[in-house]
Design a protein around this motif. Structure first.
Motif, short mmCIF file in Angstrom:
data_model
loop_
_atom_site.label_atom_id
_atom_site.label_comp_id
_atom_site.label_asym_id
_atom_site.label_seq_id
_atom_site.Cartn_x
_atom_site.Cartn_y
_atom_site.Cartn_z
N LEU A 21 0.81 -1.22 0.00
CA LEU A 21 0.00 0.00 0.00
C LEU A 21 0.84 1.27 0.00
CD1 LEU A 21 -2.69 -1.14 2.58
CD2 LEU A 21 -3.12 -0.61 0.17
N GLY A 22 2.16 1.13 0.04
CA GLY A 22 3.02 2.31 0.06
C GLY A 22 3.10 2.99 1.40
N LEU A 23 2.67 2.32 2.47
CA LEU A 23 2.73 2.89 3.82
C LEU A 23 4.08 2.65 4.48
CD1 LEU A 23 -0.79 1.71 5.07
CD2 LEU A 23 -0.16 4.00 4.29
N VAL A 24 4.80 1.66 4.01
CA VAL A 24 6.14 1.34 4.50
C VAL A 24 7.06 1.20 3.29
CG1 VAL A 24 7.55 -0.44 5.63
CG2 VAL A 24 5.35 0.21 6.62
N LYS A 25 8.24 1.81 3.38
CA LYS A 25 9.18 1.77 2.26
C LYS A 25 10.01 0.49 2.31
CE LYS A 25 12.76 4.48 -0.08
NZ LYS A 25 13.60 5.70 -0.02
N ARG B 34 -10.87 -2.16 -7.48
CA ARG B 34 -10.60 -3.45 -8.13
C ARG B 34 -9.92 -4.43 -7.18
NH1 ARG B 34 -6.88 -2.03 -12.97
NH2 ARG B 34 -6.87 -4.30 -13.18
N LEU B 35 -9.27 -3.87 -6.16
CA LEU B 35 -8.48 -4.68 -5.22
C LEU B 35 -8.82 -4.28 -3.80
CD1 LEU B 35 -6.07 -6.60 -4.47
CD2 LEU B 35 -4.58 -4.60 -4.79
N LEU B 36 -9.02 -5.29 -2.94
CA LEU B 36 -9.29 -5.05 -1.52
C LEU B 36 -8.22 -5.77 -0.70
CD1 LEU B 36 -11.45 -3.69 0.28
CD2 LEU B 36 -12.62 -5.89 0.38
N ILE B 37 -7.56 -5.02 0.20
CA ILE B 37 -6.50 -5.58 1.04
C ILE B 37 -6.97 -5.52 2.49
CG2 ILE B 37 -4.13 -5.31 1.86
CD1 ILE B 37 -3.40 -4.25 -0.89
N LEU B 38 -7.07 -6.69 3.13
CA LEU B 38 -7.63 -6.79 4.48
C LEU B 38 -6.63 -7.48 5.41
CD1 LEU B 38 -11.17 -8.11 3.47
CD2 LEU B 38 -10.48 -5.72 3.83
N ASP C 23 -7.73 2.67 -7.08
CA ASP C 23 -8.47 1.44 -7.35
C ASP C 23 -8.26 0.39 -6.26
OD1 ASP C 23 -9.67 2.17 -9.81
OD2 ASP C 23 -7.74 1.92 -10.80
N VAL C 24 -7.78 0.83 -5.10
CA VAL C 24 -7.50 -0.10 -4.00
C VAL C 24 -8.27 0.32 -2.76
CG1 VAL C 24 -5.72 -1.10 -2.50
CG2 VAL C 24 -5.17 -0.56 -4.89
N GLY C 25 -8.94 -0.63 -2.11
CA GLY C 25 -9.54 -0.41 -0.80
C GLY C 25 -8.78 -1.22 0.22
N SER C 26 -8.66 -0.72 1.43
CA SER C 26 -7.87 -1.46 2.43
C SER C 26 -8.46 -1.29 3.82
CB SER C 26 -6.42 -0.99 2.43
OG SER C 26 -6.31 0.37 2.82
N LEU C 27 -8.21 -2.29 4.64
CA LEU C 27 -8.59 -2.27 6.05
C LEU C 27 -7.43 -2.89 6.81
CD1 LEU C 27 -10.67 -1.73 8.26
CD2 LEU C 27 -11.69 -3.96 7.77
N ILE D 220 7.53 -3.88 -6.20
CA ILE D 220 6.11 -4.18 -6.04
C ILE D 220 5.39 -3.67 -7.27
CG2 ILE D 220 4.02 -3.82 -4.67
CD1 ILE D 220 5.95 -3.03 -2.33
N THR D 221 4.60 -4.53 -7.91
CA THR D 221 3.79 -4.14 -9.06
C THR D 221 2.32 -4.38 -8.73
OG1 THR D 221 5.56 -4.80 -10.57
CG2 THR D 221 3.40 -4.50 -11.52
N VAL D 222 1.50 -3.35 -8.91
CA VAL D 222 0.06 -3.46 -8.69
C VAL D 222 -0.64 -2.95 -9.95
CG1 VAL D 222 -1.89 -2.80 -7.22
CG2 VAL D 222 0.40 -3.01 -6.22
N PHE D 223 -1.55 -3.75 -10.51
CA PHE D 223 -2.23 -3.42 -11.77
C PHE D 223 -1.22 -3.21 -12.90
CE2 PHE D 223 -5.00 -1.05 -8.57
CZ PHE D 223 -5.83 -2.14 -8.34
#
Length: 304
Positions: free
Chosen positions: A51-55, A152-156, A79-83, A61-64
Motif C-alpha cells: 500500500l506504500g505505507l512502508v518503504k 478493483r483490489l481489496l486488502i484486508l 483502485d485499492v480499498g484497504s482495512l 512491487i507491481t500493482v495493476f
C-alpha cells in the motif's frame, strides 16, 4: 489470469533485523488470496509495503501492472480499498455519516454510500450511532469504507480479529462473494488456517519473513499424504511378516504405519497376518491435516 499484485525480492529490514526477506508474491486477478502466517511473521509489514505505507529495503512491487513508488502510488491507490488493523470511527456519528466523511476524503459521490451499505448488509443500521455498533457491525462498516469508490483490489489485514463466531461467519461470507458478485480481487491476511481455508482460493504462507508456500488451496491439500494404521495383538511379529512381503512399515505408539494400499491389497495383507496367527484388532486410514502441514512449513506451534 494476470497477476494483479506481484512482488519480486521484496525485503524490509529494521536495522539489522529482517522483517520480510526475498518475498515473491503473486496474486491473480479474481482470486481471494489468503496470506497466512503466525503472528509476527511479516504479514502486516508486507501489506503496508504493497500500500506504500512502508518503504521496502529492497525489491519491487507491481500493482495493476504499475510499479509502486512515490510517483505512481496515488494513481494505483484510486483502485485499492484497504482495512489495516482495527477501523476507527466518530462514535457520536451514524454509520452513514462516517461513510460520508470517507467518501468526501476519497472524492467518491455520496450516492455510492448506499451501494456499499447494501454490500455489507448495514443498510438498516445506517442511522445508528457507531458507538452502539457491535464489533461485527464495526468491522462491516470498515469494509464499507474500503469498498467506497468501487475498488478493483481489496486488502484486508486480519479482518475477523476479535469477532464472535457469528461475526466471523458474516465477514467470511462477504469476502467470498466479492470476486464473483462485484469483480473485486481480495488479499486477506490471517494467522488462522481455519479461516483462510473457508474463504480463500489461493494461499501464501509466510514464516519468519519468508514465503514458504504459494499455490492453490487444492495444492496444499495434495501435500497431505495418506497412510494405513494397523493395530495387532503382536505388532513386533506383524511388522516382521509384513516386511517379509516387501511392505515398508513404521512403528508409531501402538500402531504400525503402512503405505495407503488399495482395498484388495490391504485385504490380502490382513488375511496373511491372520494366517500367520497375528490378530488384527484395528485398521485406520490416516491423513495429515492441513494444520499438520502448516506446522511443518512454519516450524512452530501457533494458533490455527
Amino acid at each position: 489470469m494476470a497477476d494483479i499484485i506481484k512482488t519480486q525480492g521484496l525485503c524490509k529490514h529494521y536495522g539489522k533485523t529482517p522483517g520480510v526477506s526475498d518475498l515473491d508474491l503473486s496474486v491473480a486477478e479474481g482470486a481471494v488470496y489468503g496470506f497466512l502466517g503466525p503472528n509476527g511473521a511479516g504479514k502486516s509489514t508486507t501489506l503496508k509495503m504493497i500500500l506504500g505505507l512502508v518503504k521496502p529495503t529492497a525489491g519491487s512491487i507491481t500493482v495493476f501492472g504499475k510499479t509502486m513508488n512515490h510517483r505512481s502510488r496515488m494513481s494505483i491507490l484510486k483502485d485499492v480499498g484497504s482495512l489495516i488493523e482495527s477501523p476507527s470511527y466518530y462514535g457520536h456519528l451514524s454509520g452513514y455519516e462516517n461513510l460520508r466523511i470517507i467518501a468526501t476524503l476519497k472524492g467518491t459521490p455520496e450516492k455510492d454510500i448506499g451501494r456499499v451499505l447494501q454490500i455489507v448488509r448495514l443498510e438498516n443500521q445506517k442511522n445508528k450511532k457507531t458507538n452502539q455498533y457491535s464489533l461485527g457491525m464495526k468491522q462491516r462498516l470498515g469494509l464499507a469504507c474500503a469498498l467506497l469508490g468501487n475498488p478493483r483490489l481489496l486488502i484486508l489485514d486480519e479482518p475477523t480479529n476479535g469477532l464472535d463466531p457469528a461475526g466471523i461467519q458474516e465477514i467470511r461470507e462477504l469476502i467470498r462473494s466479492l470476486p464473483k458478485e462485484y469483480g473485486i480481487t481480495v488479499l486477506v491476511s490471517s494467522h488462522l488456517l481455519s479461516e483462510i481455508e473457508q474463504m480463500a482460493t489461493n494461499l501464501g504462507i509466510i514464516s519468519k519473513g519468508r514465503l514458504v508456500f504459494q499455490s492453490s488451496l487444492g495444492a496444499l491439500h495434495q501435500k497431505s499424504s495418506r497412510s494405513i494404521a494397523i493395530r495387532t495383538l503382536d505388532n513386533h511379529r506383524a511388522a516382521a511378516v509384513l516386511r517379509e512381503q516387501g511392505v515398508a512399515v513404521q512403528s508409531q505408539q501402538d500402531y504400525l504405519l503402512l503405505p495407503a494400499f488399495e482395498d484388495g491389497e490391504l485385504s490380502r495383507l490382513t488375511l496373511n497376518l491372520c494366517e500367520q496367527k497375528v490378530g488384527v484388532v484395528r485398521i485406520e486410514q490416516r491423513e495429515k491435516s492441513l494444520e499438520d502441514i502448516f506446522l511443518e512449513l512454519t516450524g512452530s506451534a501457533v494458533s490455527l
